[in-house]
Scaffold this active site. Structure first.
Site, PDB file in Angstrom:
ATOM      1  N   ARG A 161       0.761  -1.279   0.010  1.00  8.39           N
ATOM      2  CA  ARG A 161       0.033  -0.076   0.040  1.00  8.39           C
ATOM      3  C   ARG A 161       0.872   1.199  -0.048  1.00  8.39           C
ATOM      4  NH1 ARG A 161      -3.535  -2.307  -1.928  1.00  8.39           N
ATOM      5  NH2 ARG A 161      -5.583  -2.805  -1.029  1.00  8.39           N
TER       6      ARG A 161
ATOM      7  N   HIS B  23      -0.849   0.903 -10.490  1.00 10.49           N
ATOM      8  CA  HIS B  23      -1.355  -0.081  -9.416  1.00 10.49           C
ATOM      9  C   HIS B  23      -2.060  -1.317 -10.230  1.00 10.49           C
ATOM     10  CE1 HIS B  23      -3.566  -0.380  -5.365  1.00 10.49           C
ATOM     11  NE2 HIS B  23      -3.456  -1.485  -5.941  1.00 10.49           N
TER      12      HIS B  23
ATOM     13  N   GLU C 221      -2.800   8.000  -3.837  1.00 14.63           N
ATOM     14  CA  GLU C 221      -3.215   7.486  -4.887  1.00 14.63           C
ATOM     15  C   GLU C 221      -4.775   7.846  -5.333  1.00 14.63           C
ATOM     16  OE1 GLU C 221      -3.829   2.868  -6.460  1.00 14.63           O
ATOM     17  OE2 GLU C 221      -2.071   3.503  -5.208  1.00 14.63           O
TER      18      GLU C 221
END
Length: 318
Positions: A238, A285, A267
């Site tokens: 993450r 991602h 993000e």
């Protein structure tokens, strides 16, 4: 009557499977995370919600909806740090996830980032696309040879083990790791006492821990300062596991050899200070972005929904 809300478009086979177990399935067409109003509507208006990354079911959301109609958040994804599980449980809402389905795909991306960063692949592609490549020569874009090097895995869960296995068997790498407990593995791996000590020893430092308050900024300026000047940092966990500002500083100063990132602290915002650097590989991602994987994730989420509808034990309760 069971009413299910799927918060993002999913492969049609997943929607079909959901329709086979629920009386009504509503698929939200937008690809962005749920708004504040939608988060509260999800709890009020549906029996089951199938959310995903970015759908921030915080304690405040649960506090605003007394006695929610929703009794299950069947998360699409293994990571669930966007859901306050304690608040959900207190409100009578179960939470499930999709472990296992994402392991191999995420591990593959980690190894790809290791290679791309070490061998300067993204930098080289930009050179070719810009028309600036003057041709091969013996000292062109010399990077770091990955085979036989030392890799440090931060978090030796399913994904961490899959990465380590690829590194050992595929590249003959010497595996070291930090984890809360010792792991019994089918290949050689040394557990290191502290993260800083691990960072000092390895050529590649790979973050593979869950997100959440406990791991926020786990990769700190201190950890990055401990890394060797040629070493590469890889993150497929993450974004907020890393102190992004400290990482930018380390890369800009050439204090580490490079980085490969698939996730970001805020993000989808990626700081310009990071984007302008040549010694970092940036992916959008892509960890589980393969059709077969997304199908498996969706069908696993639907299995949790089916168990809920049938009043059976939830197979992947968190």
């Amino acid at each position: 009557m069971t009413r299910l809300w799927i918060t993002r478009p999913l492969p049609q086979d997943v929607v079909d499977a959901a329709q086979a177990v629920c009386d009504e399935v509503v698929v939200r067409p937008e690809t962005l995370p749920l708004t504040d109003a939608e988060l509260r509507s999800a709890l009020r208006d549906f029996d089951v919600v199938l959310p995903t990354l970015g759908d921030q079911f915080s304690a405040a959301v649960f506090a605003d909806v007394a006695n929610p109609r929703c009794k299950l958040l069947a998360n699409f994804g293994v990571g669930y740090n966007h859901i306050d599980v304690q608040a959900a449980t207190a409100a009578g809402v179960a939470v499930t996830n999709t472990p296992g389905a994402v392991t191999d795909a995420t591990a593959d991306i980690a190894v790809m980032l290791m290679l791309m960063s070490a061998r300067r692949a993204a930098e080289g592609e930009r050179l070719v696309r810009a028309g600036d490549w003057a041709g091969w020569h013996p000292t062109q874009m010399l990077g770091l040879h990955m085979s036989g090097k030392r890799v440090g895995i931060v978090g030796m869960g399913r994904i961490g083990q899959a990465i380590a296995k690829r590194c050992h068997f595929g590249f003959g790498m010497d595996v070291h790791y930090v984890n809360r407990s010792q792991k019994s593995l089918d290949f050689p791996a040394s557990r290191v006492a502290t993260l800083t000590s691990l960072a000092q020893q390895v050529d590649f430092l790979v973050a593979a821990v869950p997100g959440g308050a406990e791991t926020r900024h786990l990769i700190s300026a201190e950890v990055l300062d401990a890394m060797q000047a040629h070493a590469h940092f890889i993150n497929i966990s993450r974004g907020d596991v890393v102190d992004e500002s400290a990482l930018v500083s380390a890369l800009a100063a050439g204090a580490i050899g490079g980085a490969g990132l698939d996730v970001y602290e805020r993000e989808p915002a990626v700081p310009e200070a990071l984007r302008v650097l040549d010694n970092v590989t940036l992916l959008p991602h892509l960890g589980t972005a393969a059709l077969e994987v997304r199908l498996a994730m969706g069908l696993m989420a639907v299995d949790n929904v089916a168990a809920f509808v049938s009043d059976k034990d939830l197979p992947n309760r968190v």
